[in-house]
Motif scaffolding. Structure first.
Motif, short mmCIF file in Angstrom:
data_model
loop_
_atom_site.label_atom_id
_atom_site.label_comp_id
_atom_site.label_asym_id
_atom_site.label_seq_id
_atom_site.Cartn_x
_atom_site.Cartn_y
_atom_site.Cartn_z
N MET A 1 1.85 -12.36 4.90
CA MET A 1 2.87 -11.40 4.51
C MET A 1 4.24 -12.05 4.67
O MET A 1 4.61 -12.45 5.76
CB MET A 1 2.79 -10.14 5.37
CG MET A 1 1.49 -9.37 5.18
SD MET A 1 1.49 -7.87 6.15
CE MET A 1 -0.09 -7.19 5.68
N ALA A 2 4.99 -12.15 3.59
CA ALA A 2 6.31 -12.78 3.65
C ALA A 2 7.37 -11.76 3.35
O ALA A 2 7.40 -11.17 2.28
CB ALA A 2 6.38 -13.92 2.64
N ALA A 3 8.25 -11.50 4.31
CA ALA A 3 9.33 -10.55 4.11
C ALA A 3 10.39 -11.19 3.23
O ALA A 3 10.92 -12.24 3.54
CB ALA A 3 9.94 -10.14 5.45
N LEU A 4 10.73 -10.53 2.11
CA LEU A 4 11.65 -11.12 1.16
C LEU A 4 13.02 -10.45 1.13
O LEU A 4 13.97 -11.01 0.62
CB LEU A 4 11.03 -11.07 -0.25
CG LEU A 4 9.68 -11.75 -0.40
CD1 LEU A 4 9.18 -11.60 -1.83
CD2 LEU A 4 9.76 -13.22 -0.03
N VAL A 5 13.10 -9.21 1.63
CA VAL A 5 14.38 -8.50 1.63
C VAL A 5 14.61 -7.89 2.99
O VAL A 5 13.68 -7.68 3.76
CB VAL A 5 14.40 -7.39 0.55
CG1 VAL A 5 14.25 -7.98 -0.83
CG2 VAL A 5 13.31 -6.36 0.81
N GLY B 1 7.78 -2.80 -0.34
CA GLY B 1 7.52 -2.15 0.94
C GLY B 1 7.30 -0.65 0.87
O GLY B 1 6.80 -0.06 1.83
N GLU B 2 7.66 -0.01 -0.23
CA GLU B 2 7.50 1.44 -0.35
C GLU B 2 6.21 1.81 -1.07
O GLU B 2 5.93 2.99 -1.29
CB GLU B 2 8.70 2.04 -1.07
CG GLU B 2 10.01 1.87 -0.31
CD GLU B 2 11.18 2.50 -1.03
OE1 GLU B 2 11.01 2.89 -2.21
OE2 GLU B 2 12.26 2.60 -0.44
N GLY B 3 5.43 0.81 -1.45
CA GLY B 3 4.17 1.09 -2.12
C GLY B 3 4.33 1.62 -3.53
O GLY B 3 3.47 2.35 -4.03
N PRO C 1 -2.74 -2.55 -1.43
CA PRO C 1 -3.36 -3.34 -0.35
C PRO C 1 -2.58 -3.40 0.96
O PRO C 1 -3.13 -3.16 2.04
CB PRO C 1 -3.51 -4.72 -0.98
CG PRO C 1 -3.68 -4.44 -2.44
CD PRO C 1 -2.75 -3.30 -2.71
N THR C 2 -1.28 -3.74 0.91
CA THR C 2 -0.51 -3.83 2.15
C THR C 2 -0.29 -2.45 2.76
O THR C 2 -0.31 -2.29 3.98
CB THR C 2 0.84 -4.52 1.91
OG1 THR C 2 0.61 -5.83 1.39
CG2 THR C 2 1.62 -4.66 3.21
N GLN C 3 -0.09 -1.44 1.92
CA GLN C 3 -0.01 -0.07 2.40
C GLN C 3 -1.24 0.28 3.24
O GLN C 3 -1.14 0.91 4.29
CB GLN C 3 0.04 0.90 1.22
CG GLN C 3 1.42 1.32 0.76
CD GLN C 3 1.32 2.46 -0.23
OE1 GLN C 3 0.55 2.41 -1.18
NE2 GLN C 3 2.10 3.49 -0.01
N HIS C 4 -2.39 -0.14 2.75
CA HIS C 4 -3.64 0.15 3.45
C HIS C 4 -3.67 -0.52 4.82
O HIS C 4 -4.02 0.10 5.83
CB HIS C 4 -4.82 -0.33 2.60
CG HIS C 4 -6.15 0.05 3.16
ND1 HIS C 4 -7.24 -0.78 3.08
CD2 HIS C 4 -6.56 1.16 3.82
CE1 HIS C 4 -8.27 -0.18 3.65
NE2 HIS C 4 -7.89 0.99 4.11
N ASN D 1 0.86 -7.18 14.04
CA ASN D 1 1.90 -7.60 13.09
C ASN D 1 1.31 -7.96 11.72
O ASN D 1 2.01 -8.51 10.87
CB ASN D 1 2.70 -8.78 13.65
CG ASN D 1 1.82 -9.97 13.99
OD1 ASN D 1 0.62 -9.97 13.73
ND2 ASN D 1 2.42 -10.99 14.58
N GLY D 2 0.02 -7.67 11.51
CA GLY D 2 -0.60 -7.88 10.20
C GLY D 2 -1.32 -9.19 10.03
O GLY D 2 -1.97 -9.41 9.00
N VAL D 3 -1.25 -10.09 11.00
CA VAL D 3 -1.93 -11.38 10.90
C VAL D 3 -3.42 -11.20 11.19
O VAL D 3 -3.81 -10.42 12.07
CB VAL D 3 -1.33 -12.40 11.89
CG1 VAL D 3 -2.14 -13.69 11.91
CG2 VAL D 3 0.12 -12.70 11.51
N ILE D 4 -4.25 -11.91 10.45
CA ILE D 4 -5.70 -11.88 10.66
C ILE D 4 -6.13 -13.16 11.36
O ILE D 4 -5.87 -14.26 10.88
CB ILE D 4 -6.45 -11.74 9.32
CG1 ILE D 4 -6.16 -10.37 8.71
CG2 ILE D 4 -7.95 -11.91 9.52
CD1 ILE D 4 -6.78 -10.17 7.35
#
Length: 241
Positions: free
Chosen positions: A17-21, A65-67, A118-121, A208-211
């Protein structure tokens, strides 16, 4: 045909997951960003008849980020020949997820109801885990098949795991002390949740979302992978996360 897994390699970017904004003040630190995900999966299956079949799947996606928006491109090759190339954009408006498919065949599909990206999930599962909840049911759109696939999913969340995983050195500093949960998600074809799932994904999921590790069971064969390379991305601009 008897299928035996001889080699299965999950790409190093199983879930990145890469935060872009920048995050907005007071927003969920995960969903206040946009996410870029790249996945490479390669495997070789022994047919049991003296030959093997090699498949290679490369996927790239972008999710806000808002799906509300999800762009994705997935290319699948079998024995070095392209067997599938899916390119599409999904946009949510007024409770409808509209999917504009560009490849393989131009089409527009409208999906109604409460459908997660997917990320929302992933974020929903992590929110439930943080609250001590153990079950999450959701309909999830991931753009598989010809770009219009929606799964009924059931996530089972275990208690926070104790002890450290066998992490690469680059990941230890960033993940040490971060809660991680054993999570198993079953993916069912729509309307068939009482039947056998299409596949089951079991993973060690950090808060934090890392697998850290993953196993995907397709019944005929199983793919296993673990985190072997990690790079913590630096925040850019005004982003504090």
């Amino acid at each position: 045909m008897r299928q035996l897994m001889r080699e299965a390699t999950l790409g190093t970017a199983i879930l990145v997951m890469a935060a872009l904004v920048p995050a907005q003040a007071g927003a969920d630190p995960l969903m206040a960003h946009r996410y870029s995900v790249k996945l490479h999966q390669a495997n070789e299956v022994d047919t049991g008849e003296g030959s093997s079949v090699r498949s290679d799947m490369t996927s790239s996606s972008w999710e806000d980020g808002e799906g509300k928006t999800y762009r994705f491109n997935t290319v699948t090759r079998s024995n070095d020949r392209t067997s599938s190339d899916v390119d599409a954009v999904a946009t949510r408006k007024d409770g409808v997820l509209s999917v504009e498919i560009r490849k393989p065949v131009a089409d527009t599909v409208e999906l109604k109801g409460n459908i997660l990206l997917p990320t929302q999930h992933v974020v929903n599962v992590l929110d439930a885990a943080a609250k001590g909840e153990t079950l999450v049911e959701a309909r999830v759109f991931d753009g598989s098949d010809d770009g219009d696939k929606v799964y009924d999913t059931l996530a089972i969340i275990g208690r926070p795991a104790k002890g450290d995983e066998n992490l690469p050195e680059t990941a230890k500093a960033a993940l040490s002390g971060v809660p991680r949960y054993p999570v198993t998600i079953s993916y069912f074809d729509t309307g068939k949740s009482s039947e056998k799932p299409a596949y089951v994904m079991a993973m060690s999921l950090y808060a934090n979302g890392v697998i850290g590790s993953m196993k995907i069971d397709y019944t005929d064969f199983v793919l296993q992978g673990r985190l072997d390379s990690f790079e913590a991305l630096k925040a850019s601009g005004d982003c504090k996360k």
